[in-house]
Design a protein around this motif. Structure first.
Motif, PDB file in Angstrom:
ATOM      1  N   SER A  71       0.842  -1.209   0.000  1.00 33.44           N
ATOM      2  CA  SER A  71       0.000   0.000   0.000  1.00 33.44           C
ATOM      3  C   SER A  71       0.870   1.249   0.000  1.00 33.44           C
ATOM      4  O   SER A  71       0.550   2.241  -0.666  1.00 33.44           O
ATOM      5  N   ASP A 118      -6.294  -0.696  -4.295  1.00 36.45           N
ATOM      6  CA  ASP A 118      -5.699  -1.347  -3.130  1.00 36.45           C
ATOM      7  C   ASP A 118      -6.669  -2.367  -2.550  1.00 36.45           C
ATOM      8  O   ASP A 118      -7.592  -2.010  -1.818  1.00 36.45           O
ATOM      9  N   GLU A 119      -6.467  -3.613  -2.877  1.00 38.39           N
ATOM     10  CA  GLU A 119      -7.329  -4.705  -2.394  1.00 38.39           C
ATOM     11  C   GLU A 119      -8.799  -4.377  -2.589  1.00 38.39           C
ATOM     12  O   GLU A 119      -9.606  -4.576  -1.677  1.00 38.39           O
TER      13      GLU A 119
END
Ligand SMILES: Nc1ncnc2c1ncn2[C@@H]1O[C@H](COP(=O)(O)OP(=O)(O)OP(=O)(O)O)[C@@H](O)[C@H]1O
Ligand SMILES: [Mg+2]
Length: 251
Positions: free
Chosen positions: A44, A172-173
């Motif tokens: 991240s 991000d995810e």
């Protein structure tokens, strides 16, 4: 192949903790790059260095170079608002504003000066179509966006990111909180989007990385261990640590 982002000797510290160590890599245009690695390895953090989202963290220190289309994004005088318009981001949890579906999408374009209702209507429709959610919401654009399902909200976040016509989409995810069907929809969407956008996505899901990424970066404790074509990473990784991670021996 065109390199849209080039990272050279990138180091990042949070206070005294070094979270990224001498990262060097280039991200190709119109392809999907997956960032993988165990929790806390810096995925991240790396993603956020690409549109300067880490600027918002107190005590952060960055050295090295990140070139976006040949320009150093950390150079003094960089217009960070413009940079984040070019390089948009979608997070793990949908973070819609408590307002209507329409206003969520129109928010960015309005900030960037679009006033005409006809133009805004056009942008809203196109963004929702591009994010594969138009059919599901076209009859309730004026209702509160928080009334949608999790998967719909996440696609709405993608639509909101697309509404300002970015060049790169950072994710991000973005599917980790979703059921398999919603995940599948977003994966399909990412494959469509890469025709127009460059996509960089963090994922903990190895199958997802195999299914949709063209390139893959494996991080471990702040180091970029290996960066290669995904088919290479997942069939014959060059580093033992990559192999151990993707075969599930740790992480
Ligand atoms: N805002 C912050 N302030 C201080 N340290 C941070 C901050 N954000 C992240 N870190 C630290 O930097 C390192 C990398 O964190 P990062 O969030 O980038 O990892 P990650 O690979 O995304 O992990 P995960 O898979 O759990 O999301 C970790 O040691 C983390 O504790
Ligand atoms: Mg993370």
């Amino acid at each position: 192949m065109n390199k849209v982002i080039e990272v050279t000797c990138l180091d990042l510290w949070y206070g005294r903790n070094q979270a990224l160590k001498n990262i060097n890599c280039s991200l190709p245009e119109n392809e999907i790059t997956a960032l993988i690695g165990p929790s806390g390895c810096g995925k991240s953090t790396f993603l956020k260095t690409l549109n300067r989202m880490n600027d918002l963290v107190p005590g952060v220190r960055i050295s090295g170079e990140v070139l976006y289309r040949g320009k150093d994004i950390y150079a003094p005088g960089t217009d960070v608002t413009k940079l984040r318009k070019e390089i948009g981001m979608v997070f793990q949890k949908a973070n819609l504003f408590p307002m209507s579906i329409y206003d969520n999408i129109a928010y960015g374009p309005r900030i960037h000066g679009v006033r005409s209702k006809v133009e805004l209507d056009g942008i809203v429709e196109q963004s929702l179509r591009d994010a594969a959610i138009w059919e599901e919401v076209k009859d309730r654009l004026k209702t509160n966006a928080l009334g949608l399902s999790g998967g719909q909200q996440q696609r709405l976040c993608i639509a909101r990111a697309l509404a300002v016509h970015p060049d790169i989409l950072l994710m991000d995810e973005s599917t980790s909180a979703l059921d398999p069907i919603s995940t599948g929809k977003i994966e399909e969407l990412a494959l469509t989007l890469k025709k127009t956008y460059t996509v960089v996505m963090v994922t903990h899901n190895m199958q997802q990385a195999v299914r949709i990424s063209d390139w893959c970066a494996f991080f471990l404790l702040g180091d970029l261990i290996e960066f290669d074509r995904s088919e290479t990473i997942f069939s014959m990784p060059g580093d033992k640590r990559t192999e151990d991670y993707i075969t599930g021996r740790f992480g």
